[in-house]
Structures are given as structure tokens and as C-alpha cells.
Scaffold this motif. Structure first.
Motif, mmCIF file in Angstrom:
data_model
loop_
_atom_site.group_PDB
_atom_site.id
_atom_site.type_symbol
_atom_site.label_atom_id
_atom_site.label_comp_id
_atom_site.label_asym_id
_atom_site.label_seq_id
_atom_site.Cartn_x
_atom_site.Cartn_y
_atom_site.Cartn_z
ATOM 1 N N GLU A 47 -5.737 -6.026 -3.552
ATOM 2 C CA GLU A 47 -5.353 -5.217 -4.704
ATOM 3 C C GLU A 47 -4.123 -5.772 -5.404
ATOM 4 O OE1 GLU A 47 -4.141 -0.625 -5.257
ATOM 5 O OE2 GLU A 47 -6.189 -1.026 -4.572
ATOM 6 N N ARG A 48 -3.260 -6.440 -4.631
ATOM 7 C CA ARG A 48 -2.048 -7.016 -5.214
ATOM 8 C C ARG A 48 -1.708 -8.283 -4.462
ATOM 9 N NH1 ARG A 48 3.779 -4.366 -6.536
ATOM 10 N NH2 ARG A 48 4.858 -6.332 -6.695
ATOM 11 N N ASP A 49 -1.292 -9.274 -5.208
ATOM 12 C CA ASP A 49 -0.850 -10.529 -4.622
ATOM 13 C C ASP A 49 -0.124 -11.306 -5.711
ATOM 14 O OD1 ASP A 49 -0.439 -12.975 -3.390
ATOM 15 O OD2 ASP A 49 -2.535 -13.264 -2.814
ATOM 16 N N ARG A 81 4.621 -12.515 -0.800
ATOM 17 C CA ARG A 81 3.599 -12.406 -1.848
ATOM 18 C C ARG A 81 3.272 -10.941 -2.161
ATOM 19 N NH1 ARG A 81 -1.054 -16.633 -0.089
ATOM 20 N NH2 ARG A 81 -2.223 -15.287 -1.503
ATOM 21 N N GLU A 82 3.768 -10.027 -1.278
ATOM 22 C CA GLU A 82 3.484 -8.598 -1.405
ATOM 23 C C GLU A 82 1.979 -8.349 -1.484
ATOM 24 O OE1 GLU A 82 5.809 -6.843 -4.552
ATOM 25 O OE2 GLU A 82 7.659 -7.730 -3.785
ATOM 26 N N ARG A 83 1.235 -9.008 -0.608
ATOM 27 C CA ARG A 83 -0.219 -8.887 -0.606
ATOM 28 C C ARG A 83 -0.630 -7.533 -0.049
ATOM 29 N NH1 ARG A 83 -5.287 -12.474 1.558
ATOM 30 N NH2 ARG A 83 -5.050 -11.391 3.528
ATOM 31 N N MET A 84 -1.377 -6.781 -0.852
ATOM 32 C CA MET A 84 -1.874 -5.456 -0.475
ATOM 33 C C MET A 84 -3.395 -5.486 -0.442
ATOM 34 S SD MET A 84 0.898 -3.564 -0.394
ATOM 35 C CE MET A 84 2.578 -3.742 -0.972
ATOM 36 N N LEU A 85 -3.967 -4.887 0.592
ATOM 37 C CA LEU A 85 -5.414 -4.880 0.779
ATOM 38 C C LEU A 85 -5.937 -3.451 0.758
ATOM 39 C CD1 LEU A 85 -5.569 -7.364 3.796
ATOM 40 C CD2 LEU A 85 -5.645 -7.904 1.355
ATOM 41 N N ARG A 86 -6.986 -3.209 -0.027
ATOM 42 C CA ARG A 86 -7.644 -1.904 -0.088
ATOM 43 C C ARG A 86 -8.913 -1.975 0.757
ATOM 44 N NH1 ARG A 86 -5.682 2.825 -1.929
ATOM 45 N NH2 ARG A 86 -4.845 1.751 -3.740
ATOM 46 N N VAL A 87 -9.062 -1.039 1.693
ATOM 47 C CA VAL A 87 -10.245 -0.997 2.548
ATOM 48 C C VAL A 87 -11.411 -0.456 1.718
ATOM 49 C CG1 VAL A 87 -11.265 -0.021 4.647
ATOM 50 C CG2 VAL A 87 -8.831 -0.607 4.606
ATOM 51 N N VAL A 88 -12.505 -1.225 1.676
ATOM 52 C CA VAL A 88 -13.673 -0.808 0.894
ATOM 53 C C VAL A 88 -14.881 -0.463 1.768
ATOM 54 C CG1 VAL A 88 -12.971 -2.007 -1.214
ATOM 55 C CG2 VAL A 88 -14.371 -3.213 0.463
ATOM 56 N N ALA A 89 -14.872 -0.891 3.028
ATOM 57 C CA ALA A 89 -15.952 -0.552 3.959
ATOM 58 C C ALA A 89 -15.430 -0.713 5.375
ATOM 59 C CB ALA A 89 -17.162 -1.446 3.741
ATOM 60 N N VAL A 90 -15.908 0.160 6.283
ATOM 61 C CA VAL A 90 -15.495 0.102 7.685
ATOM 62 C C VAL A 90 -16.739 0.080 8.556
ATOM 63 C CG1 VAL A 90 -14.228 1.264 9.539
ATOM 64 C CG2 VAL A 90 -13.361 1.365 7.199
ATOM 65 N N GLY A 91 -16.830 -0.931 9.399
ATOM 66 C CA GLY A 91 -17.935 -1.042 10.344
ATOM 67 C C GLY A 91 -17.478 -0.719 11.746
ATOM 68 N N ALA A 92 -18.268 -1.045 12.715
ATOM 69 C CA ALA A 92 -17.951 -0.750 14.114
ATOM 70 C C ALA A 92 -16.747 -1.548 14.611
ATOM 71 C CB ALA A 92 -19.162 -1.035 14.992
ATOM 72 N N GLY A 117 -10.616 3.345 1.474
ATOM 73 C CA GLY A 117 -9.660 3.848 0.487
ATOM 74 C C GLY A 117 -8.212 3.594 0.854
ATOM 75 N N GLN A 118 -7.930 3.318 2.116
ATOM 76 C CA GLN A 118 -6.553 3.062 2.518
ATOM 77 C C GLN A 118 -6.033 1.765 1.896
ATOM 78 O OE1 GLN A 118 -7.026 3.089 6.812
ATOM 79 N NE2 GLN A 118 -6.057 5.094 6.963
ATOM 80 N N LEU A 119 -4.723 1.730 1.676
ATOM 81 C CA LEU A 119 -4.057 0.537 1.170
ATOM 82 C C LEU A 119 -3.106 0.044 2.253
ATOM 83 C CD1 LEU A 119 -3.572 -1.326 -1.318
ATOM 84 C CD2 LEU A 119 -1.673 0.198 -1.920
ATOM 85 N N TRP A 120 -3.252 -1.214 2.632
ATOM 86 C CA TRP A 120 -2.450 -1.820 3.694
ATOM 87 C C TRP A 120 -1.697 -3.018 3.147
ATOM 88 C CZ3 TRP A 120 -2.420 -0.057 8.804
ATOM 89 C CH2 TRP A 120 -3.365 0.934 9.109
ATOM 90 N N GLN A 121 -0.464 -3.212 3.614
ATOM 91 C CA GLN A 121 0.274 -4.430 3.278
ATOM 92 C C GLN A 121 0.056 -5.433 4.392
ATOM 93 O OE1 GLN A 121 4.433 -4.147 2.281
ATOM 94 N NE2 GLN A 121 4.581 -6.336 1.948
ATOM 95 N N ASP A 122 -0.264 -6.655 4.005
ATOM 96 C CA ASP A 122 -0.436 -7.759 4.946
ATOM 97 C C ASP A 122 0.953 -8.222 5.355
ATOM 98 O OD1 ASP A 122 -1.015 -10.117 6.296
ATOM 99 O OD2 ASP A 122 -2.606 -10.677 4.900
ATOM 100 N N GLY A 162 -1.801 -14.306 -7.386
ATOM 101 C CA GLY A 162 -2.947 -14.189 -8.271
ATOM 102 C C GLY A 162 -4.315 -14.050 -7.643
ATOM 103 N N THR A 163 -4.396 -13.650 -6.389
ATOM 104 C CA THR A 163 -5.718 -13.508 -5.780
ATOM 105 C C THR A 163 -6.246 -12.078 -5.854
ATOM 106 O OG1 THR A 163 -4.849 -13.110 -3.555
ATOM 107 C CG2 THR A 163 -5.276 -15.422 -4.181
ATOM 108 N N ALA A 164 -5.561 -11.196 -6.576
ATOM 109 C CA ALA A 164 -6.003 -9.801 -6.695
ATOM 110 C C ALA A 164 -7.435 -9.750 -7.211
ATOM 111 C CB ALA A 164 -5.074 -9.029 -7.621
ATOM 112 N N GLY A 165 -8.204 -8.816 -6.635
ATOM 113 C CA GLY A 165 -9.594 -8.650 -7.018
ATOM 114 C C GLY A 165 -10.562 -9.382 -6.120
#
Length: 128
Positions: A49-51, A30-41, A17-22, A54-57
Motif C-alpha cells: 500500500e505504501r513504499d 522505505r516505510e513499506r506498508m502491506l495490506r492483507v487481501v487474502a488469508v489461507g491456512a 483488511g489489516q495494514l502491517w508495516q514491514d 514506488g512499489t505501491a500497488g
């Protein structure tokens, strides 16, 4: 893959659920933002989420958790656990209740301290 990560940054563990800026030099503009959808070990799965390009999604390749503890990413939006939601709402209400056109950090801290004291008093009375 949704439990908090044992690897933590200055802001705590990487969580779904966290939102991170690359912060990579080629991604900042590019203001690329990444939403964490799964966390492993050792890695997190993220969705763009934003770019501005145009690579959002799109899903990113799995990202090493230890990278989130570096300057490679900046936490933009954290998540609140369900158990903390009521307490979070009380702190948020106190912070938004600070009046004035340009509130100072001291005013925000005073509002938060007031809520903290209320919560401590409630816990002492068996209410919390």
C-alpha cells in the motif's frame, strides 16, 4: 481465503483488511506498508500500500502467517468486524470525546470503561 487465521500474534489473528508495516531492516526506511487481501491456512496475500521506492500497488509473494507473530511486522491498522461496528463506534466516540490538549491514558481508559458499563447494563436489560 478470507476467514481469520488460526495463527495469531499479540494483537490477534491475521485478517483481511489489516495494514502491517514491514520491519525488515531494509524496509523500515522505505516505510513499506502491506495490506492483507487474502488469508489461507498458512500464508497471507498482501498488496503493497505504501513504499517510498514506488512499489505501491504490487502484490507481494505469499507471506507465512507465523511471521506476523514476530518482530518482522508491526500491525498499523486492524479491521473491525461488521457485527462489532456499532460497539466500535461507541468506544471511538467516547475516546474522541476526551477533552484537553494532552489527554492522559487514564482519561481514555475512563471513557472506555464508561462505555463498557453502558454496554453491560444494556445487555442486562435485554437491549444488546
Amino acid at each position: 481465503m478470507s476467514s481469520p487465521s488460526p495463527v495469531s500474534s499479540a494483537v490477534g489473528p491475521v485478517r483481511v483488511g489489516q495494514l502491517w508495516q514491514d520491519m525488515a531492516p531494509d524496509m523500515v526506511d522505505r516505510e513499506r506498508m502491506l495490506r492483507v487481501v487474502a488469508v489461507g491456512a498458512t500464508h497471507a496475500d498482501c498488496v503493497i500500500e505504501r513504499d517510498k521506492q514506488g512499489t505501491a500497488g504490487r502484490k507481494t509473494r505469499p507471506l507465512a502467517l507465523k511471521r506476523f507473530a514476530t518482530s518482522a511486522f508491526t500491525l498499523i491498522e486492524d479491521v473491525v468486524d461488521d457485527a462489532d461496528q456499532v460497539i466500535y463506534a461507541r468506544f471511538l466516540a467516547a475516546m474522541t470525546g476526551v477533552q484537553g490538549g494532552n489527554p492522559s491514558p487514564v482519561q481514555y481508559a475512563t471513557a472506555a470503561l464508561r462505555v463498557h458499563k453502558e454496554l453491560a447494563a444494556e445487555a442486562g436489560n435485554g437491549q444488546g
